[in-house]
Motif scaffolding. Structure first.
Motif, mmCIF file in Angstrom:
data_model
loop_
_atom_site.group_PDB
_atom_site.id
_atom_site.type_symbol
_atom_site.label_atom_id
_atom_site.label_comp_id
_atom_site.label_asym_id
_atom_site.label_seq_id
_atom_site.Cartn_x
_atom_site.Cartn_y
_atom_site.Cartn_z
ATOM 1 N N ASP A 13 0.854 -1.164 0.000
ATOM 2 C CA ASP A 13 0.000 0.000 0.000
ATOM 3 C C ASP A 13 0.907 1.236 0.000
ATOM 4 O O ASP A 13 1.907 1.257 0.716
ATOM 5 N N PRO A 14 0.594 2.244 -0.796
ATOM 6 C CA PRO A 14 1.467 3.427 -0.851
ATOM 7 C C PRO A 14 1.706 4.085 0.510
ATOM 8 O O PRO A 14 2.811 4.549 0.788
ATOM 9 N N ALA A 15 0.697 4.113 1.366
ATOM 10 C CA ALA A 15 0.871 4.715 2.690
ATOM 11 C C ALA A 15 1.833 3.886 3.539
ATOM 12 O O ALA A 15 2.659 4.445 4.281
ATOM 13 N N LEU A 16 1.764 2.547 3.425
ATOM 14 C CA LEU A 16 2.685 1.683 4.164
ATOM 15 C C LEU A 16 4.104 1.875 3.653
ATOM 16 O O LEU A 16 5.048 1.981 4.441
ATOM 17 N N HIS A 17 4.263 1.951 2.331
ATOM 18 C CA HIS A 17 5.592 2.166 1.766
ATOM 19 C C HIS A 17 6.173 3.498 2.236
ATOM 20 O O HIS A 17 7.351 3.581 2.585
ATOM 21 N N ALA A 18 5.354 4.535 2.267
ATOM 22 C CA ALA A 18 5.816 5.841 2.725
ATOM 23 C C ALA A 18 6.264 5.787 4.183
ATOM 24 O O ALA A 18 7.284 6.375 4.549
ATOM 25 N N ALA A 19 5.524 5.050 5.014
ATOM 26 C CA ALA A 19 5.897 4.919 6.427
ATOM 27 C C ALA A 19 7.215 4.160 6.572
ATOM 28 O O ALA A 19 8.077 4.539 7.371
ATOM 29 N N VAL A 20 7.390 3.097 5.796
ATOM 30 C CA VAL A 20 8.643 2.331 5.841
ATOM 31 C C VAL A 20 9.793 3.196 5.331
ATOM 32 O O VAL A 20 10.892 3.174 5.881
ATOM 33 N N GLU A 21 9.525 3.983 4.304
ATOM 34 C CA GLU A 21 10.553 4.865 3.750
ATOM 35 C C GLU A 21 11.011 5.897 4.782
ATOM 36 O O GLU A 21 12.204 6.160 4.934
ATOM 37 N N ARG A 22 10.064 6.458 5.548
ATOM 38 C CA ARG A 22 10.419 7.417 6.602
ATOM 39 C C ARG A 22 11.226 6.729 7.699
ATOM 40 O O ARG A 22 12.219 7.278 8.184
ATOM 41 N N ALA A 23 10.805 5.531 8.096
ATOM 42 C CA ALA A 23 11.536 4.785 9.124
ATOM 43 C C ALA A 23 12.948 4.452 8.651
ATOM 44 O O ALA A 23 13.914 4.554 9.416
ATOM 45 N N ALA A 24 13.074 4.069 7.389
ATOM 46 C CA ALA A 24 14.390 3.737 6.830
ATOM 47 C C ALA A 24 15.291 4.963 6.837
ATOM 48 O O ALA A 24 16.470 4.876 7.198
ATOM 49 N N SER A 26 15.167 7.539 8.815
ATOM 50 C CA SER A 26 15.574 7.898 10.174
ATOM 51 C C SER A 26 16.616 6.929 10.727
ATOM 52 O O SER A 26 17.400 7.297 11.594
ATOM 53 N N ASP A 27 16.644 5.700 10.212
ATOM 54 C CA ASP A 27 17.637 4.703 10.640
ATOM 55 C C ASP A 27 18.841 4.643 9.702
ATOM 56 O O ASP A 27 19.709 3.785 9.867
ATOM 57 N N LEU A 28 18.882 5.541 8.708
ATOM 58 C CA LEU A 28 19.957 5.572 7.702
ATOM 59 C C LEU A 28 20.107 4.220 7.002
ATOM 60 O O LEU A 28 21.199 3.691 6.834
ATOM 61 N N ARG A 29 18.967 3.652 6.590
ATOM 62 C CA ARG A 29 18.932 2.385 5.866
ATOM 63 C C ARG A 29 18.193 2.577 4.556
ATOM 64 O O ARG A 29 17.422 3.520 4.398
ATOM 65 N N SER A 30 18.368 1.623 3.662
ATOM 66 C CA SER A 30 17.542 1.593 2.462
ATOM 67 C C SER A 30 16.176 1.030 2.849
ATOM 68 O O SER A 30 16.020 0.411 3.912
#
Length: 68
Positions: A13-24, A26-30
């Motif tokens: 889901d685009p909203a889930l991807h956006a949340a994972v992208e923000r978390a990534a 903030s953790d300096l990960r892909s």
């Protein structure tokens, strides 16, 4: 190292991807590394134990013997 990982398409889901992208970010990960980390954490909470991930070797490769 990367060649040994299983590649497959994942639909999110685009909203889930956006949340994972923000978390990534903030953790300096892909995003890929963040999803892998989240999956490992979730499996650990369910009692599924995995070997730690193999870390990529960094730096200059060791010299071959007799190259001098």
């Amino acid at each position: 190292m990367a060649a040994s990982k299983k590649a497959f398409p994942l639909r999110l889901d685009p909203a889930l991807h956006a949340a994972v992208e923000r978390a990534a970010a903030s953790d300096l990960r892909s995003v890929n590394a963040e999803i892998e980390c989240l999956l490992r954490e979730a499996l650990g909470r369910r009692g599924v134990t995995l070997d730690p991930p193999e870390r990529a070797r960094r730096g200059r490769p060791p010299k071959e013997s007799g190259d001098e």
